[in-house]
Design a protein around this motif. Sequence first.
Motif, mmCIF file in Angstrom:
data_model
loop_
_atom_site.group_PDB
_atom_site.id
_atom_site.type_symbol
_atom_site.label_atom_id
_atom_site.label_comp_id
_atom_site.label_asym_id
_atom_site.label_seq_id
_atom_site.Cartn_x
_atom_site.Cartn_y
_atom_site.Cartn_z
ATOM 1 N N VAL A 38 0.866 -1.175 0.000
ATOM 2 C CA VAL A 38 0.000 0.000 0.000
ATOM 3 C C VAL A 38 0.905 1.228 0.000
ATOM 4 N N ASN A 39 0.806 2.016 -1.041
ATOM 5 C CA ASN A 39 1.552 3.267 -1.148
ATOM 6 C C ASN A 39 0.576 4.436 -1.091
ATOM 7 N N PRO A 40 1.077 5.635 -0.783
ATOM 8 C CA PRO A 40 0.165 6.790 -0.738
ATOM 9 C C PRO A 40 -0.669 6.946 -2.005
ATOM 10 N N VAL A 41 -0.096 6.645 -3.179
ATOM 11 C CA VAL A 41 -0.857 6.826 -4.416
ATOM 12 C C VAL A 41 -2.085 5.910 -4.465
ATOM 13 N N PRO A 130 9.241 -1.964 -4.924
ATOM 14 C CA PRO A 130 9.572 -1.231 -6.156
ATOM 15 C C PRO A 130 9.271 0.264 -6.160
ATOM 16 N N LEU A 131 8.039 0.664 -5.917
ATOM 17 C CA LEU A 131 7.699 2.081 -6.116
ATOM 18 C C LEU A 131 8.404 2.974 -5.093
ATOM 19 N N ALA A 132 8.399 2.565 -3.849
ATOM 20 C CA ALA A 132 9.074 3.371 -2.824
ATOM 21 C C ALA A 132 10.574 3.419 -3.101
ATOM 22 N N ALA A 133 11.141 2.300 -3.511
ATOM 23 C CA ALA A 133 12.586 2.261 -3.770
ATOM 24 C C ALA A 133 12.949 3.129 -4.967
ATOM 25 N N ILE A 134 12.136 3.079 -6.013
ATOM 26 C CA ILE A 134 12.424 3.892 -7.201
ATOM 27 C C ILE A 134 12.272 5.377 -6.875
ATOM 28 N N THR A 135 11.310 5.707 -6.046
ATOM 29 C CA THR A 135 11.154 7.105 -5.623
ATOM 30 C C THR A 135 12.391 7.570 -4.867
ATOM 31 N N ALA A 136 12.871 6.728 -3.960
ATOM 32 C CA ALA A 136 14.080 7.086 -3.209
ATOM 33 C C ALA A 136 15.288 7.182 -4.146
ATOM 34 N N VAL A 154 13.795 13.268 6.078
ATOM 35 C CA VAL A 154 12.552 13.396 6.849
ATOM 36 C C VAL A 154 11.630 12.254 6.424
ATOM 37 N N GLY A 155 10.995 11.602 7.377
ATOM 38 C CA GLY A 155 10.178 10.430 7.041
ATOM 39 C C GLY A 155 11.042 9.206 6.848
ATOM 40 N N ALA A 156 12.150 9.139 7.604
ATOM 41 C CA ALA A 156 13.134 8.071 7.403
ATOM 42 C C ALA A 156 12.590 6.684 7.733
ATOM 43 N N SER A 157 11.551 6.625 8.568
ATOM 44 C CA SER A 157 11.026 5.311 8.935
ATOM 45 C C SER A 157 10.002 4.815 7.922
ATOM 46 N N GLY A 158 9.651 5.641 6.935
ATOM 47 C CA GLY A 158 8.626 5.268 5.967
ATOM 48 C C GLY A 158 9.175 4.468 4.799
ATOM 49 N N GLY A 159 8.292 4.163 3.873
ATOM 50 C CA GLY A 159 8.688 3.358 2.708
ATOM 51 C C GLY A 159 9.800 4.011 1.922
ATOM 52 N N VAL A 160 9.613 5.249 1.514
ATOM 53 C CA VAL A 160 10.628 5.951 0.711
ATOM 54 C C VAL A 160 11.850 6.267 1.564
ATOM 55 N N GLY A 161 11.604 6.788 2.764
ATOM 56 C CA GLY A 161 12.711 7.225 3.606
ATOM 57 C C GLY A 161 13.643 6.092 3.996
ATOM 58 N N GLY A 179 13.175 11.136 13.866
ATOM 59 C CA GLY A 179 11.932 10.376 13.941
ATOM 60 C C GLY A 179 11.490 10.273 15.374
ATOM 61 N N CYS A 180 10.320 9.711 15.571
ATOM 62 C CA CYS A 180 9.826 9.496 16.916
ATOM 63 C C CYS A 180 10.678 8.414 17.580
ATOM 64 N N PRO A 181 10.745 8.426 18.915
ATOM 65 C CA PRO A 181 11.600 7.449 19.595
ATOM 66 C C PRO A 181 11.334 6.015 19.153
ATOM 67 N N LYS A 182 10.062 5.655 18.921
ATOM 68 C CA LYS A 182 9.781 4.256 18.550
ATOM 69 C C LYS A 182 10.387 3.911 17.195
ATOM 70 N N THR A 183 10.526 4.898 16.320
ATOM 71 C CA THR A 183 11.029 4.578 14.982
ATOM 72 C C THR A 183 12.530 4.788 14.843
ATOM 73 N N THR A 184 13.133 5.550 15.733
ATOM 74 C CA THR A 184 14.593 5.698 15.639
ATOM 75 C C THR A 184 15.270 4.367 15.927
ATOM 76 N N ARG A 224 6.598 20.496 13.335
ATOM 77 C CA ARG A 224 6.973 19.379 14.182
ATOM 78 C C ARG A 224 5.740 18.824 14.861
ATOM 79 N N ARG A 225 5.689 17.532 15.046
ATOM 80 C CA ARG A 225 4.505 16.929 15.632
ATOM 81 C C ARG A 225 4.852 16.270 16.946
ATOM 82 N N THR A 226 3.802 15.869 17.631
ATOM 83 C CA THR A 226 3.990 15.154 18.880
ATOM 84 C C THR A 226 4.001 13.667 18.576
HETATM 85 N N1 LIG Z 1 5.704 5.287 -1.499
HETATM 86 C C1 LIG Z 1 5.815 5.718 -2.745
HETATM 87 O O1 LIG Z 1 5.883 4.930 -3.669
HETATM 88 C C2 LIG Z 1 5.868 7.207 -3.057
HETATM 89 C C3 LIG Z 1 6.041 7.609 -4.382
HETATM 90 C C4 LIG Z 1 6.099 8.970 -4.679
HETATM 91 C C5 LIG Z 1 5.950 9.901 -3.666
HETATM 92 N N2 LIG Z 1 5.740 9.462 -2.373
HETATM 93 C C6 LIG Z 1 5.582 10.496 -1.319
HETATM 94 O O2 LIG Z 1 6.674 10.357 -0.402
HETATM 95 C C7 LIG Z 1 6.221 10.652 0.913
HETATM 96 C C8 LIG Z 1 6.519 9.455 1.844
HETATM 97 O O3 LIG Z 1 5.827 8.318 1.341
HETATM 98 P P1 LIG Z 1 6.007 6.893 2.058
HETATM 99 O O4 LIG Z 1 5.423 5.872 1.154
HETATM 100 O O5 LIG Z 1 7.406 6.731 2.500
HETATM 101 O O6 LIG Z 1 5.036 7.078 3.308
HETATM 102 P P2 LIG Z 1 5.039 6.262 4.672
HETATM 103 O O7 LIG Z 1 5.615 4.903 4.493
HETATM 104 O O8 LIG Z 1 3.675 6.398 5.224
HETATM 105 O O9 LIG Z 1 6.050 7.082 5.611
HETATM 106 C C9 LIG Z 1 5.735 8.365 6.064
HETATM 107 C C10 LIG Z 1 6.902 8.891 6.896
HETATM 108 O O10 LIG Z 1 6.656 10.235 7.250
HETATM 109 C C11 LIG Z 1 6.738 10.340 8.685
HETATM 110 N N3 LIG Z 1 5.757 11.341 9.100
HETATM 111 C C12 LIG Z 1 4.411 11.217 9.055
HETATM 112 N N4 LIG Z 1 3.846 12.351 9.519
HETATM 113 C C13 LIG Z 1 4.861 13.204 9.831
HETATM 114 C C14 LIG Z 1 4.927 14.516 10.374
HETATM 115 N N5 LIG Z 1 3.814 15.208 10.654
HETATM 116 N N6 LIG Z 1 6.137 15.071 10.583
HETATM 117 C C15 LIG Z 1 7.274 14.395 10.290
HETATM 118 N N7 LIG Z 1 7.282 13.134 9.780
HETATM 119 C C16 LIG Z 1 6.079 12.564 9.560
HETATM 120 C C17 LIG Z 1 6.461 8.960 9.223
HETATM 121 O O11 LIG Z 1 7.058 8.823 10.490
HETATM 122 P P3 LIG Z 1 6.495 7.784 11.588
HETATM 123 O O12 LIG Z 1 6.842 6.408 11.126
HETATM 124 O O13 LIG Z 1 7.210 8.158 12.830
HETATM 125 O O14 LIG Z 1 5.006 8.008 11.648
HETATM 126 C C18 LIG Z 1 7.150 8.098 8.176
HETATM 127 O O15 LIG Z 1 8.531 8.043 8.409
HETATM 128 C C19 LIG Z 1 4.720 10.967 0.806
HETATM 129 O O16 LIG Z 1 4.572 12.355 0.698
HETATM 130 C C20 LIG Z 1 4.323 10.289 -0.495
HETATM 131 O O17 LIG Z 1 3.189 10.906 -1.091
HETATM 132 C C21 LIG Z 1 5.712 8.156 -2.053
#
Ligand SMILES: NC(=O)c1ccc[n+]([C@@H]2O[C@H](COP(=O)([O-])OP(=O)(O)OC[C@H]3O[C@@H](n4cnc5c(N)ncnc54)[C@H](OP(=O)(O)O)[C@@H]3O)[C@@H](O)[C@H]2O)c1
Length: 227
Positions: A38-41, A130-136, A154-161, A179-184, A224-226
């Motif tokens: 599941v990707n944001p798209v 694939p998609l997250a890796a290609i984006t990165a 920023v967003g290092a714990s996410g798919g792209v990050g 990142g938040c303590p749980k994700t660092t 910045r968020r909580t």
């Molecule tokens: N995935 C793809 O294929 C793809 C392709 C093109 C563009 N994008 C874009 O790239 C971005 C990241 O996508 P993703 O797939 O990696 O999403 P994801 O897996 O949901 O990861 C989101 C990341 O952002 C962090 N985050 C969420 N809310 C935040 C906030 N308010 N302040 C700071 N950090 C926050 C999350 O941290 P926590 O884990 O601590 O919550 C997590 O590290 C999105 O904008 C997406 O639209 C993604």
Amino acid sequence: MRAFTLDSFDSRPGLREDLPTPEVGPGQLLVRVRASSVNPVDAFIAGGVLKGMVEHEFPVVLGRDYAGVVEQAGLAVTGYAVGDEVFGFLPHAGPEVHDGTWAELILVSQDRSVARRPASADPAAAGAAPLAAITALAAYDALDLGKGATVLVVGASGGVGSFAVQLAAAAGATVLAPGCPKTTTTCAASGPPRSSTATATSPPRCVSATPTGSTPWPTSPPGRRTC
Ligand SMILES: NC(=O)c1ccc[n+]([C@@H]2O[C@H](COP(=O)([O-])OP(=O)(O)OC[C@H]3O[C@@H](n4cnc5c(N)ncnc54)[C@H](OP(=O)(O)O)[C@@H]3O)[C@@H](O)[C@H]2O)c1
């Protein structure tokens, strides 16, 4: 055939069981999907966010990434055979929003959007990467990191990050991954990738979202968020 579809802009996405099995063209592969992601798209398409921007041909099958097994190969296919383990992704529009990977069977062109799944990669990982890796990778290429670079992901714990952290670390950059303590904890454990070509000298530096006097976090980070 079963697939998860969006049938109109006025309906919610759901499972259908009545879609026809796709017919294989000469240069195409019919792939039985074993894993996807599941990707944001996917959320954007499911929520109709692309309405007015790109043509939609309903029913729209959701999902971009896949890993699976070749079930049929078209007559002109040379590089793949029935039974091959493959992975890849389908672009979100081609040119209409229509094809997706949250289906039992999908068609892919042998010329793009498909590669052999390495035996070392399990299907679930290959079906999510694939998609997250290609984006990165695209971001990494655009940065063209020089020796001694420092990168803030920023967003290092996410798919792209999580891919961006590993790519930058492998290039020898100092990586700041707030990142938040749980994700660092996850970030610190990921370290540089175990690639034979990696030149990383140090693991990424993971900092908590709660700044302390010694972290490189700016004093007033915007948005910045909580945790
Ligand atoms: N995935 C793809 O294929 C793809 C392709 C093109 C563009 N994008 C874009 O790239 C971005 C990241 O996508 P993703 O797939 O990696 O999403 P994801 O897996 O949901 O990861 C989101 C990341 O952002 C962090 N985050 C969420 N809310 C935040 C906030 N308010 N302040 C700071 N950090 C926050 C999350 O941290 P926590 O884990 O601590 O919550 C997590 O590290 C999105 O904008 C997406 O639209 C993604």
